[in-house]
Write a protein that holds these residues in place. Sequence first.
Motif: not given
Lengths: 252, 289, 358
Positions: C280-283, C287-291, C297-301
């Motif tokens: 549950g927390l992974l997504p 998303s916190h990691l993406k910046p 890479i970050a833009k893709q689902f």
Amino acid sequence: MSFLEVRDLALAFGGVRALDGVGFSVERGQVFAIIGPNGAGKTTVLNVVTRVFAPASGQVLLEGVDLVRMPRHAIAGAGVARTFQNIELFEGATVLDNLLLGRHRFDHGGLLSQMVQGRRARACEDASRERVEALIDFLDLAPHRNQRVAGLPYGVRKIVELGRALATEPRLLLLDEPASGLNPEETRDLAFWIDDIRHDLGVTVVMIEHDMSLVSEVADRVLAMNLGRALAEGTPAEVQSHPDVVAAYLGG
Amino acid sequence: MQVLQLAINGVSVGAIYALVALGLTLTYKATEVLNFAHGDVLMLAAFIGWGLIVGWHWPFWLALPATLALVGIAAYGLERGVMRRIAGQPQFAGVMLTIGLAFMIRGAVSMGFGPESRKFETPFSGHTTHLGPVVVADLNLAIIGAVLAVTAALFVFLTRTRLGVAIQAASQDQLAAYLSGIRVKRLNSLVWGLAGALAALAGMLLSPITLVDISLWFVLLKSLAALVLGGFGSAPGAIVGGLLIGLIESFAGVYAPGAIKDVVAYIVLIVVLVVWPRGLLGEAHGRRV
Amino acid sequence: MRFAYDTSYRESRRLLRFASDRAAYALLAVLLAAAPFVLPVFYVGELTYLFIFALASLGLMVLTGYTGQVSLGHAAFLAIGAYAEALLLNAGWPLPASLAAAAALSGAAGLAIGMPAIRVSGLYLAMVTLAFAILLEHAVGHWSSLTGGFTGMAVPEPRLAGVSLGTPTGFYFLCLALLAAVLLALVNLMRGHLGRAFVGVRDSEAAAWGLGIRVPLVKVQAFVLSAAITGLAGALLAHQTKYLTPDGFGMMLSMQLVLAVVIGGLGSLRGAILGAILIGLLPSFISHLKPFLPDRIAKQFGLEIFVFGAVLVGFVLFEPLGLNGRWQKLRAFFETFPLYRRDTFRRGKAYMRSERYK
């Protein structure tokens, strides 16, 4: 009439005749052994008695009641318990839970009462536990009580399976190669236990076994089978010296 | 005429399903793993093919074998490096592991290529052939021809060559095969490699019709229906089941109401498993005690 | 080190035997009760979602973890529960009745699919449930007169005795209470004979039959119970999302549930909760990691699904007992310190155990 009467069992898989007119009878309180080379149909007999397979024809009369006509889950209720050649334990559960599962036919209470665990559910649980603890004492399983079956040594697993079968309080106990894989010392213990099971618990035993010294020691009567047929029946000494049996073992 | 046209279309899509189902059957028979990553391997192959043809301007006839070889080697490595570690564990472990691998492939392709669809040209694209009264796209004919050829080659390989017979033996009884001197582990890797190459071929044939897209992996689900209809674990069953599912879909698109076409394969899957779990050519299943 | 001295059979069955356990769970209860008053609203919502997801995982755990029946399509039961809840509330049912009915309807659907599905097992059941979920998603999308089709439908606000439970705090406690109640009921079930029968059917059907367990009946019971719990979670999920569309109940959701129970550790209720928390927390973690990741890479689902896959592969290969197994090892380490031996948990030799006839 005998305690257990197996009459004219016939069963074929595809074209292979697994059982071809097998019949024998066992008196109450006897230890009855079935011997024979691999593929003789010994396990198939047990599988028919416990309704794993339905025979094409024949009867299995336990005190006059035909087990063949019963549904598979009712066999335990009729007083028949078994062990398996390759150990069929509940690997993910503890020894205690495996033995408690043997008490399943005495446990009652539906989904809701189990979820609430009220007074009656707990009383039922206590009763089962008491019987199982007696078996744990009997079979010296106390050191392993709360261990998961998956990690136990082979010999202990065989004993747990025996204990689980006894927990169902059977009248008839079917053992499929109980001594296979046991060391001589464990086999000695097994012989004592089988004796106790017969004398103290009053259970009739039918066992498949290759170890002839064990068979000679504990069995009253022996049936030799080959290729789905009964070859000879009698005392261990008679059967061992029967010419057909010798021929079957030597491949003659 | 419409019936014939629909039949041809159905058979050409069904041929793809058959090819995918065949790959699934091979790996299942050899290692008892139902490879849920098979569809994603197919999708990956389509992207590799696109990269070679459009990105590096390779001719189709060079890109095709290169893709097959690349993906086959990758699948071989997958068995050797990953799948082998769970040999002997319950089937569920295999399901989970391949689903995990499927996600990784899907995620990696998505990160590498982005969400947009692509296409590449084949020598057959844009041509049609008149077969009597029906008009058939050359691409569809190529698919049917390729699947026929591959199936025949595979049959000869499995029955006539030493290696093929060894693979069959190992699929039936690993221990017995091992005891008669067959290197079962290496064969398992080989079968995975072979199945990977089959998936790559299916990907290279299917993507010119659809598009090179992440959603190509969905073929796996349709092929599961083919597998079940034909009889789980039977190679001829996979072929027959695949063709039938293709035909059923093709006809459902015209004769069944609304959107049934998209899901008719799943209806078939459920009905067959519930009513008739053996399928057309399957074997009885169960476990010994 | 701590020792367990049993003075009666009941003592070993008690839920919180040790003072340290009681203290730990009391602390947890206090923390959970205080959380909505201390945390920002966003995190209250996240926690509520975790409760709902954990509830659904418990549902799947009963079926897959305890009874050994694989379902790859449990999102279908979430969908049934969610749509039933929305439709019943729209029809004017009070909240307790609609929640109960949503669970019951989902359970009935479980019965309908479970009765035929138990004839098949293993991989076949996995495929049947997968296909069922796809069909159901499709049906929900096309039955627009009932479900609003692909445009979706709004979910009425939950109200209990005139009080709105639509506030983040009110809804938080509703979900927490239901999760706690279901968890307690399942803990009780699993230490009784029915729970043992579930495990019996999972580990050896042949032996279960031999002990007088009606294997098909147990499987159907597990199926219905599992579907009902998951349906209840679906009803709560409807209020959490406030707007239902069929693609909210797609294959990815089914897979997340499977991931939660596998990663949590099959055959353990604690595992279902731990797995649900992780998955549950992974997504949001990603998303916190993406910046911090390259833009490309970050833009893709794909990043999310890649991480899901990698986590699953990692657990299957290196920790098949899941988070619960890890937890037990840690506990054993501290409880038996300094006598802990790694071998206690070493797996026995794996045999090539074929699941088909040769």
